[in-house]
Write a protein that holds these residues in place. Structure first.
Motif, PDB file in Angstrom:
ATOM      1  N   SER A 100       1.230   7.750   0.586  1.00  0.00           N
ATOM      2  CA  SER A 100       0.586   7.532  -0.714  1.00  0.00           C
ATOM      3  C   SER A 100       0.324   6.054  -0.969  1.00  0.00           C
ATOM      4  O   SER A 100      -0.780   5.668  -1.397  1.00  0.00           O
ATOM      5  CB  SER A 100       1.453   8.111  -1.842  1.00  0.00           C
ATOM      6  N   LEU A 101       1.323   5.210  -0.707  1.00  0.00           N
ATOM      7  CA  LEU A 101       1.156   3.795  -0.992  1.00  0.00           C
ATOM      8  C   LEU A 101       0.270   3.105   0.040  1.00  0.00           C
ATOM      9  O   LEU A 101      -0.525   2.222  -0.313  1.00  0.00           O
ATOM     10  CB  LEU A 101       2.521   3.115  -1.075  1.00  0.00           C
ATOM     11  N   ALA A 102       0.375   3.494   1.301  1.00  0.00           N
ATOM     12  CA  ALA A 102      -0.496   2.921   2.326  1.00  0.00           C
ATOM     13  C   ALA A 102      -1.956   3.298   2.070  1.00  0.00           C
ATOM     14  O   ALA A 102      -2.861   2.461   2.232  1.00  0.00           O
ATOM     15  CB  ALA A 102      -0.059   3.388   3.710  1.00  0.00           C
ATOM     16  N   ASP A 103      -2.198   4.545   1.664  1.00  0.00           N
ATOM     17  CA  ASP A 103      -3.571   4.966   1.342  1.00  0.00           C
ATOM     18  C   ASP A 103      -4.135   4.137   0.202  1.00  0.00           C
ATOM     19  O   ASP A 103      -5.313   3.767   0.205  1.00  0.00           O
ATOM     20  CB  ASP A 103      -3.597   6.453   0.962  1.00  0.00           C
ATOM     21  N   TYR A 104      -3.280   3.821  -0.780  1.00  0.00           N
ATOM     22  CA  TYR A 104      -3.759   3.031  -1.918  1.00  0.00           C
ATOM     23  C   TYR A 104      -4.146   1.625  -1.456  1.00  0.00           C
ATOM     24  O   TYR A 104      -5.207   1.104  -1.842  1.00  0.00           O
ATOM     25  CB  TYR A 104      -2.695   2.949  -3.006  1.00  0.00           C
ATOM     26  N   LEU A 105      -3.318   0.991  -0.647  1.00  0.00           N
ATOM     27  CA  LEU A 105      -3.641  -0.349  -0.165  1.00  0.00           C
ATOM     28  C   LEU A 105      -4.867  -0.334   0.738  1.00  0.00           C
ATOM     29  O   LEU A 105      -5.687  -1.268   0.704  1.00  0.00           O
ATOM     30  CB  LEU A 105      -2.441  -0.945   0.569  1.00  0.00           C
ATOM     31  N   ASP A 106      -5.023   0.709   1.535  1.00  0.00           N
ATOM     32  CA  ASP A 106      -6.214   0.834   2.378  1.00  0.00           C
ATOM     33  C   ASP A 106      -7.489   0.875   1.526  1.00  0.00           C
ATOM     34  O   ASP A 106      -8.509   0.275   1.877  1.00  0.00           O
ATOM     35  CB  ASP A 106      -6.145   2.104   3.226  1.00  0.00           C
ATOM     36  N   ALA A 107      -7.419   1.602   0.412  1.00  0.00           N
ATOM     37  CA  ALA A 107      -8.607   1.815  -0.430  1.00  0.00           C
ATOM     38  C   ALA A 107      -8.861   0.683  -1.415  1.00  0.00           C
ATOM     39  O   ALA A 107      -9.951   0.584  -1.982  1.00  0.00           O
ATOM     40  CB  ALA A 107      -8.462   3.138  -1.187  1.00  0.00           C
ATOM     41  N   ASN A 108      -7.852  -0.177  -1.638  1.00  0.00           N
ATOM     42  CA  ASN A 108      -7.967  -1.241  -2.644  1.00  0.00           C
ATOM     43  C   ASN A 108      -7.562  -2.564  -1.998  1.00  0.00           C
ATOM     44  O   ASN A 108      -6.434  -3.034  -2.164  1.00  0.00           O
ATOM     45  CB  ASN A 108      -7.083  -0.939  -3.854  1.00  0.00           C
ATOM     46  N   THR A 109      -8.498  -3.157  -1.270  1.00  0.00           N
ATOM     47  CA  THR A 109      -8.177  -4.316  -0.449  1.00  0.00           C
ATOM     48  C   THR A 109      -7.871  -5.575  -1.264  1.00  0.00           C
ATOM     49  O   THR A 109      -7.364  -6.550  -0.717  1.00  0.00           O
ATOM     50  CB  THR A 109      -9.338  -4.613   0.514  1.00  0.00           C
ATOM     51  N   ASN A 110      -8.161  -5.562  -2.563  1.00  0.00           N
ATOM     52  CA  ASN A 110      -7.845  -6.716  -3.412  1.00  0.00           C
ATOM     53  C   ASN A 110      -6.411  -6.704  -3.907  1.00  0.00           C
ATOM     54  O   ASN A 110      -5.910  -7.724  -4.409  1.00  0.00           O
ATOM     55  CB  ASN A 110      -8.777  -6.743  -4.626  1.00  0.00           C
ATOM     56  N   ILE A 111      -5.721  -5.584  -3.784  1.00  0.00           N
ATOM     57  CA  ILE A 111      -4.357  -5.433  -4.294  1.00  0.00           C
ATOM     58  C   ILE A 111      -3.352  -5.931  -3.255  1.00  0.00           C
ATOM     59  O   ILE A 111      -3.408  -5.552  -2.084  1.00  0.00           O
ATOM     60  CB  ILE A 111      -4.062  -3.962  -4.655  1.00  0.00           C
ATOM     61  N   GLY A 112      -2.418  -6.769  -3.704  1.00  0.00           N
ATOM     62  CA  GLY A 112      -1.406  -7.280  -2.785  1.00  0.00           C
ATOM     63  C   GLY A 112      -0.172  -6.411  -2.708  1.00  0.00           C
ATOM     64  O   GLY A 112       0.457  -6.296  -1.656  1.00  0.00           O
ATOM     65  N   LEU A 113       0.187  -5.793  -3.836  1.00  0.00           N
ATOM     66  CA  LEU A 113       1.414  -4.991  -3.912  1.00  0.00           C
ATOM     67  C   LEU A 113       1.167  -3.776  -4.787  1.00  0.00           C
ATOM     68  O   LEU A 113       0.530  -3.884  -5.844  1.00  0.00           O
ATOM     69  CB  LEU A 113       2.556  -5.833  -4.484  1.00  0.00           C
ATOM     70  N   VAL A 114       1.668  -2.638  -4.353  1.00  0.00           N
ATOM     71  CA  VAL A 114       1.562  -1.405  -5.134  1.00  0.00           C
ATOM     72  C   VAL A 114       2.948  -0.777  -5.252  1.00  0.00           C
ATOM     73  O   VAL A 114       3.779  -0.904  -4.344  1.00  0.00           O
ATOM     74  CB  VAL A 114       0.554  -0.422  -4.483  1.00  0.00           C
ATOM     75  N   TYR A 115       3.202  -0.144  -6.384  1.00  0.00           N
ATOM     76  CA  TYR A 115       4.460   0.561  -6.586  1.00  0.00           C
ATOM     77  C   TYR A 115       4.167   1.885  -7.272  1.00  0.00           C
ATOM     78  O   TYR A 115       3.111   2.075  -7.881  1.00  0.00           O
ATOM     79  CB  TYR A 115       5.434  -0.275  -7.426  1.00  0.00           C
ATOM     80  N   SER A 116       5.103   2.796  -7.168  1.00  0.00           N
ATOM     81  CA  SER A 116       4.951   4.123  -7.771  1.00  0.00           C
ATOM     82  C   SER A 116       6.134   4.391  -8.686  1.00  0.00           C
ATOM     83  O   SER A 116       6.980   3.530  -8.892  1.00  0.00           O
ATOM     84  CB  SER A 116       4.868   5.192  -6.675  1.00  0.00           C
ATOM     85  N   ARG A 117       6.177   5.584  -9.226  1.00  0.00           N
ATOM     86  CA  ARG A 117       7.336   5.960 -10.030  1.00  0.00           C
ATOM     87  C   ARG A 117       8.459   6.451  -9.114  1.00  0.00           C
ATOM     88  O   ARG A 117       8.229   6.856  -7.979  1.00  0.00           O
ATOM     89  CB  ARG A 117       6.960   7.065 -11.030  1.00  0.00           C
ATOM     90  N   TYR A 187      -1.199 -12.492  -6.307  1.00  0.00           N
ATOM     91  CA  TYR A 187      -1.958 -11.281  -5.979  1.00  0.00           C
ATOM     92  C   TYR A 187      -1.879 -10.256  -7.111  1.00  0.00           C
ATOM     93  O   TYR A 187      -0.862 -10.181  -7.809  1.00  0.00           O
ATOM     94  CB  TYR A 187      -1.408 -10.637  -4.693  1.00  0.00           C
ATOM     95  N   PRO A 188      -2.931  -9.443  -7.264  1.00  0.00           N
ATOM     96  CA  PRO A 188      -2.865  -8.346  -8.237  1.00  0.00           C
ATOM     97  C   PRO A 188      -1.839  -7.293  -7.805  1.00  0.00           C
ATOM     98  O   PRO A 188      -1.688  -7.003  -6.611  1.00  0.00           O
ATOM     99  CB  PRO A 188      -4.286  -7.758  -8.213  1.00  0.00           C
ATOM    100  N   LEU A 189      -1.135  -6.728  -8.789  1.00  0.00           N
ATOM    101  CA  LEU A 189      -0.195  -5.635  -8.561  1.00  0.00           C
ATOM    102  C   LEU A 189      -0.778  -4.366  -9.156  1.00  0.00           C
ATOM    103  O   LEU A 189      -1.523  -4.412 -10.142  1.00  0.00           O
ATOM    104  CB  LEU A 189       1.159  -5.944  -9.215  1.00  0.00           C
ATOM    105  N   ALA A 190      -0.451  -3.221  -8.573  1.00  0.00           N
ATOM    106  CA  ALA A 190      -1.013  -1.954  -9.038  1.00  0.00           C
ATOM    107  C   ALA A 190       0.054  -0.860  -9.039  1.00  0.00           C
ATOM    108  O   ALA A 190       1.078  -0.959  -8.361  1.00  0.00           O
ATOM    109  CB  ALA A 190      -2.203  -1.539  -8.167  1.00  0.00           C
ATOM    110  N   PHE A 191      -0.227   0.190  -9.786  1.00  0.00           N
ATOM    111  CA  PHE A 191       0.723   1.287 -10.021  1.00  0.00           C
ATOM    112  C   PHE A 191       0.098   2.617  -9.614  1.00  0.00           C
ATOM    113  O   PHE A 191      -1.032   2.929  -9.990  1.00  0.00           O
ATOM    114  CB  PHE A 191       1.075   1.314 -11.509  1.00  0.00           C
TER     115      PHE A 191
END
Length: 304
Positions: A100-117, A187-191
């Motif tokens: 889930s998190l790798a797919d998000y980073l693959d699709a959003n190349t501007n995001i440096g870090l992603v986290y989930s619940r 870097y931008p962070l995303a959820f």
């Protein structure tokens, strides 16, 4: 060939429960990963349990005890993955966490870090609720609302962000907030709004103990002062606080933390005000001297 994801796991005296955490990673739907477990000077059979799984994707590094931040840095020095994920030795991943998190980073190349619940679990598996929320920079300056086991970031971002702060004060918490705050500067962070991991709380009284021993304030104060000093280098003569009301918010957060420690007596509370709150805000006044909030708080503290 380098793996897609490197998972870093610091481990200390976790022989009794680490196998469940390891299995949650081994059974991920995304299979292209390496798992680097850093045995941080354990005195039990933690390393033996790790090696008993016999999975070639697992690397076990044994080091002298240096704390979670140092263990993560050691693991990062060996990491080859495009992305970095973390899992503490008692936390667990749902089967789709890495995907889930790798797919998000693959699709959003501007995001440096992603986290989930994450679902909050007691050691016996009882669900206590969930942790994690939509990212907001102002709120993130107030407190950290995700933990390492909920995170994935790009490895090349570390060139700007740097590693985990190994200051001994942060052995009692705050090293994750410091690291992620620095990440947010570059870097931008995303959820991702879905639970993909389990955050296991083994000691409900750990915060109360940290407050009574003053270690909570030492760690939290270190992160805040470091943050403000870094901000001062960029604001050039303006107010240093990230937003209006920042110091009041911090004061209330520390007060609320104290209320969680039901064993803290009124006399101890007064001692905390005198020995922790007052010296902290005196130091902050030197960093951000033109901010009226600090002087109002100091006036209040002098009269309690």
């Amino acid at each position: 060939m380098a793996p897609k994801v490197s998972v870093i796991m610091p481990a200390y005296n976790s022989a009794d429960f680490i196998k469940e955490s390891l299995n949650s990673i081994i059974n991920q739907t995304l299979t292209d990963f390496e798992l680097i477990v850093v045995d941080d000077g354990s005195t039990d059979e933690t390393s033996k349990v790790i090696l008993s799984l016999g999975d070639q994707r697992i690397k076990c590094e044994r080091i002298a005890n240096c704390g979670a931040a140092g263990a993560r840095n050691h693991g990062l020095s060996f990491a080859q993955g495009e992305y970095i994920a973390y899992c503490d030795h008692d936390d667990k991943f749902r089967a789709d966490h890495l995907q889930s998190l790798a797919d998000y980073l693959d699709a959003n190349t501007n995001i440096g870090l992603v986290y989930s619940r994450a679902q909050l679990l007691q050691a016996d598996g009882t669900i206590m609720g969930e942790w994690g929320r939509e990212y907001d920079q102002k709120e993130f300056e107030r407190f950290c609302f995700f933990v390492p086991s909920m995170v994935m970031h790009r490895r090349n971002c570390l060139d700007k962000v740097g590693g985990w702060d190994e200051n001994p004060l942060l052995r009692h918490g705050g090293e994750d907030w410091d690291f992620f705050l620095r990440f947010s500067d570059h870097y931008p962070l995303a959820f991702v709004d879905q639970p993909t991991s389990f955050w296991v709380r083994r000691s409900a009284s750990s915060l109360a103990q940290a407050i009574k021993s003053r270690k909570f304030f030492a760690a939290d104060g270190y992160v805040l002062k470091k943050r403000l000093k870094s901000k001062k280098e960029t604001v050039r003569g303006k107010l240093v606080a990230p937003y209006s009301g920042y110091y009041f918010d911090n004061f209330l957060r520390w007060q609320n933390a104290c209320s969680l420690g039901s064993e803290i007596s009124p006399a101890e509370m007064m001692s905390i005000y005198r020995d922790q709150f007052l010296p902290f805000y005196i130091e902050i006044a030197e960093i951000d001297p033109d901010n009226l909030e600090i002087w109002l708080l100091l006036s209040l503290l002098y009269f309690v």
